[in-house]
Scaffold this active site. Sequence first.
Site, PDB file in Angstrom:
ATOM      1  CB  SER A 128      45.120  38.718  44.538  1.00 55.03           C
ATOM      2  OG  SER A 128      43.828  38.248  44.235  1.00 55.03           O
ATOM      3  CG  ASP A 250      42.932  41.571  36.878  1.00 56.66           C
ATOM      4  OD1 ASP A 250      42.462  40.441  36.667  1.00 56.66           O
ATOM      5  OD2 ASP A 250      43.247  41.970  38.009  1.00 56.66           O
ATOM      6  CG  HIS A 278      44.773  38.879  39.213  1.00 56.90           C
ATOM      7  ND1 HIS A 278      43.961  39.914  39.656  1.00 56.90           N
ATOM      8  CD2 HIS A 278      44.928  38.039  40.287  1.00 56.90           C
ATOM      9  CE1 HIS A 278      43.625  39.706  40.920  1.00 56.90           C
ATOM     10  NE2 HIS A 278      44.199  38.582  41.336  1.00 56.90           N
TER      11      HIS A 278
END
Length: 355
Positions: A128, A250, A278
Amino acid sequence: MDARAMAERLVRAPVDVPSVRLGEPLMTAFAGPTDAELAAYPPDAPVVVCLHSFDSSCLEFRRLYPLLAPHAPTYALDLVGWGFTDHAWLQGAGDNAQSIGPDAKRAHLRAFVKQRLGGRKLILIGASVGGAIAMDFALTYPEMVSKLVLLDPQVFIDGLGPMATLPRRLAELGVKLLQTEWLRNQAGVAAYFDKPQYATKDAVRVGRLHTFLPGWLDANVAFMRSGGYSMSRRIRDVRADTLVLWGRDDEILEGTFAERFPAELPTSRLVYVERCGHTPHLESAPFVAEQVLRFLRDGLTAFDADEDPPSGSDEGLELAAVDELLEAAAVAMEAAAAVRVWRLDRAGVAGLPLA
């Protein structure tokens, strides 16, 4: 490896970062091989460094780390301002606190590599926002980075929006909200595909542990006021070979972002992770480890023979199912024993509940 086993591997070691903390070493939290274990590898062997997402900790890699560590020197690192790295020195600084943004995190990572890893070449794994940190470092110090692995990277959305300009009192209220069980639970629900299996109370507890350390609130306000990362216009300049692993389901980042990588980053290969949200390193760790080790061994050519971008195979899903069962059993055993153990011998943290 569960969170407790990962936590027991954590140490804090001094790293001198004068641009961040002049005159005092920054006590840096990480999991990794001992100095003797690292020295056993050839001097030219690269090291894997895992960089977690926003306001998280290296415990985020508790499922991926043990699958990579037997094959390469592997570290999970908490950069300045996040995780279990010391930020008590920021507590109470108020408006006089320095920015703990991209410049500080980049300087900390470089100092860690020079002082703790002997300047070895890096294979950076970023999840991320950790993907933005990894990409930023590779662009600034291309000679230090051999390969990049990006896990659902947040690199196409620039900055932090209005959060960067909030009055301090409002920024503090926003950060305090990040600590609540409610928000951590909502984030977990959004992060996972298999929500009943992974968006659990145990996951919330693990995700909140670092937020009880002194200076946590001030460190996060300092990051927010830095403006965060802006990478979208720099992606094309990355020269390191890059493996992008993207959870097909996601719910936090749009799938259209994944589709942009082949065109905007020619030195990359995109691999979808099926039935995954995610956080593929948490939800599909065996498949992620398989693809990462394949990439480390053979580079991008490992994926050139595939007619379609590889995705979570049946075998990978079976391994993931086994891993899920083991994790569920471990959590059940811990809950039954009502264990309340948290040990960071060199960090001075004790008594925080894991179950």
